[in-house]
Design an enzyme around this catalytic site. Structure first.
Site, PDB file in Angstrom:
ATOM      1  N   ASN A   1     -86.856 -42.870 -14.541  1.00 17.29           N
ATOM      2  CA  ASN A   1     -86.563 -41.987 -15.272  1.00 17.29           C
ATOM      3  C   ASN A   1     -87.180 -42.552 -16.924  1.00 17.29           C
ATOM      4  OD1 ASN A   1     -85.562 -40.350 -17.296  1.00 17.29           O
ATOM      5  ND2 ASN A   1     -83.009 -40.790 -17.083  1.00 17.29           N
TER       6      ASN A   1
ATOM      7  N   LYS B   1     -87.641 -39.935 -19.034  1.00 19.64           N
ATOM      8  CA  LYS B   1     -87.005 -39.173 -20.010  1.00 19.64           C
ATOM      9  C   LYS B   1     -87.538 -38.688 -21.628  1.00 19.64           C
ATOM     10  CE  LYS B   1     -83.318 -42.715 -20.144  1.00 19.64           C
ATOM     11  NZ  LYS B   1     -82.378 -43.905 -20.654  1.00 19.64           N
TER      12      LYS B   1
ATOM     13  N   HIS C   1     -77.668 -36.151 -16.384  1.00 17.53           N
ATOM     14  CA  HIS C   1     -77.896 -36.798 -17.562  1.00 17.53           C
ATOM     15  C   HIS C   1     -76.558 -37.091 -18.324  1.00 17.53           C
ATOM     16  CE1 HIS C   1     -79.435 -40.408 -19.532  1.00 17.53           C
ATOM     17  NE2 HIS C   1     -79.666 -40.983 -18.579  1.00 17.53           N
TER      18      HIS C   1
ATOM     19  N   GLU D   1     -77.628 -37.958 -21.536  1.00 13.27           N
ATOM     20  CA  GLU D   1     -78.238 -37.864 -23.100  1.00 13.27           C
ATOM     21  C   GLU D   1     -77.628 -36.186 -22.872  1.00 13.27           C
ATOM     22  OE1 GLU D   1     -81.852 -40.034 -22.385  1.00 13.27           O
ATOM     23  OE2 GLU D   1     -80.525 -42.157 -22.777  1.00 13.27           O
TER      24      GLU D   1
ATOM     25  N   GLU E   1     -73.831 -44.218 -14.437  1.00 14.80           N
ATOM     26  CA  GLU E   1     -74.621 -44.637 -14.831  1.00 14.80           C
ATOM     27  C   GLU E   1     -73.574 -44.824 -16.551  1.00 14.80           C
ATOM     28  OE1 GLU E   1     -79.295 -44.316 -15.582  1.00 14.80           O
ATOM     29  OE2 GLU E   1     -78.594 -42.540 -16.273  1.00 14.80           O
TER      30      GLU E   1
ATOM     31  N   GLY F   1     -79.777 -48.165 -22.170  1.00 15.33           N
ATOM     32  CA  GLY F   1     -80.374 -48.030 -23.517  1.00 15.33           C
ATOM     33  C   GLY F   1     -80.179 -49.638 -24.581  1.00 15.33           C
TER      34      GLY F   1
ATOM     35  N   SER G   1     -79.334 -50.184 -18.128  1.00 14.84           N
ATOM     36  CA  SER G   1     -79.731 -51.273 -18.526  1.00 14.84           C
ATOM     37  C   SER G   1     -80.660 -52.582 -17.172  1.00 14.84           C
ATOM     38  CB  SER G   1     -79.050 -52.096 -19.836  1.00 14.84           C
ATOM     39  OG  SER G   1     -79.129 -51.112 -20.954  1.00 14.84           O
TER      40      SER G   1
HETATM   41  P1  PGA Z   1     -82.331 -47.514 -19.245  1.00 16.91           P
HETATM   42  O1  PGA Z   1     -81.598 -46.164 -19.207  1.00 16.91           O
HETATM   43  O2  PGA Z   1     -82.428 -48.525 -18.198  1.00 16.91           O
HETATM   44  O3  PGA Z   1     -83.251 -47.537 -20.477  1.00 16.91           O
HETATM   45  O4  PGA Z   1     -80.681 -48.229 -19.798  1.00 16.91           O
HETATM   46  C1  PGA Z   1     -80.667 -45.644 -18.177  1.00 16.91           C
HETATM   47  C2  PGA Z   1     -80.939 -44.159 -17.202  1.00 16.91           C
HETATM   48  O5  PGA Z   1     -80.487 -43.584 -18.470  1.00 16.91           O
HETATM   49  O6  PGA Z   1     -81.412 -44.224 -16.745  1.00 16.91           O
END
Ligand code: PGA
Length: 247
Positions: free
Chosen positions: A8, A10, A95, A97, A165, A171, A209
């Site tokens: 992803n 983003k 997601h 976010e 997640e 992150g 992560s």
């Molecule tokens: P990350 O994000 O691997 O940077 O923690 C995962 C995600 O939000 O899909």
């Protein structure tokens, strides 16, 4: 079950670095075929270019969002049929976010998942608890509610992907213990049984992560059928190392 390694990206990637990253992933896929499925989800602006790079390769293309309608008067939006037309086969939906920044509700995610299926895309429906919810002992309830609200009825397990997640792991460099991941994935699998046909065929990804250093351990947890990879998917070598752990 064959695992899925999904990147992803983003809101990252301009023409030059995005195409370079896609080319590097394709080169690695051609050099050493893996026994997992590989997917990259660039920002919408790069989908067309990346589709051309992925053509004929083992790497699939996905988007990060779609509208509930396929077309019409929805300024600034993108319909699932448009994504399919560009060569996408998956779309990430709900997601955390987007749930936080755009206020996406379970009902909206569900409507988007229906639109994705109608266009022939496989929705990757994201669920996950916040740190407050985990600390309050509410994780399993929150996930049950999100799954109940976000997954359309009548689908078969093979027609969708779930991504667990934990919001506090995205992150941040923090990851749940393997016992916590196992507990949640078993809970999701059980919940799915009442919601989709052939729930055993649904892939349940872990995301948050995931790195080359922890991927093997996370991917060995029962009912973890792949990874949704954010930050590490922007570095081809790291993404590939995680894909190898899925293989
Ligand atoms: P990350 O994000 O691997 O940077 O923690 C995962 C995600 O939000 O899909």
């Amino acid at each position: 079950m064959r695992k899925l390694a999904a990147g992803n990206w983003k809101m990252n990637g301009l023409k030059a670095d995005g195409t370079a990253l896609a080319k590097e992933v394709v080169a690695r896929a051609a050099g050493a075929p893996l026994s997992c499925d590989i997917l990259i989800c660039p920002p919408a602006t790069l989908l067309d270019r990346v589709a051309a790079i992925l053509a004929g390769s083992a790497v699939a293309l996905g988007a990060q969002n779609c509208h509930t309608q396929q077309k019409g008067a929805h300024t600034g939006e993108i319909g699932a049929a448009m994504l399919k037309d560009l060569g996408c086969s998956y779309v990430i939906l709900g997601h955390s976010e987007r749930r936080a920044e755009q206020g996406e509700s379970d009902a909206l995610v569900r409507a988007k998942a229906l639109a994705a299926r109608a266009a022939g895309l496989v929705p990757i429906v994201c669920v996950g608890e916040t740190l407050t919810e985990r600390d309050g002992g509410k994780t399993l309830d929150v996930l049950a509610r999100q799954l109940q609200g976000s997954i359309p009825e009548g689908l078969a397990g093979g027609e969708l992907v779930i991504a667990y997640e934990p919001v506090w792991a995205i992150g941040t460099g923090r990851t749940p213990t393997t016992a916590q991941v196992a507990e949640v994935h078993a809970h999701i699998r059980k919940g799915l049984a009442g919601q989709v046909r052939d729930a055993a065929a649904a892939r349940i990804l872990y995301g948050g992560s995931v790195k080359p250093s922890n991927a093997k351990e996370l991917m060995s947890v029962p009912d973890v059928n792949g990874a949704l990879i954010g930050g590490a998917s922007l570095i081809a070598a790291d993404f590939w190392s995680i894909a190898e752990a899925c293989s």
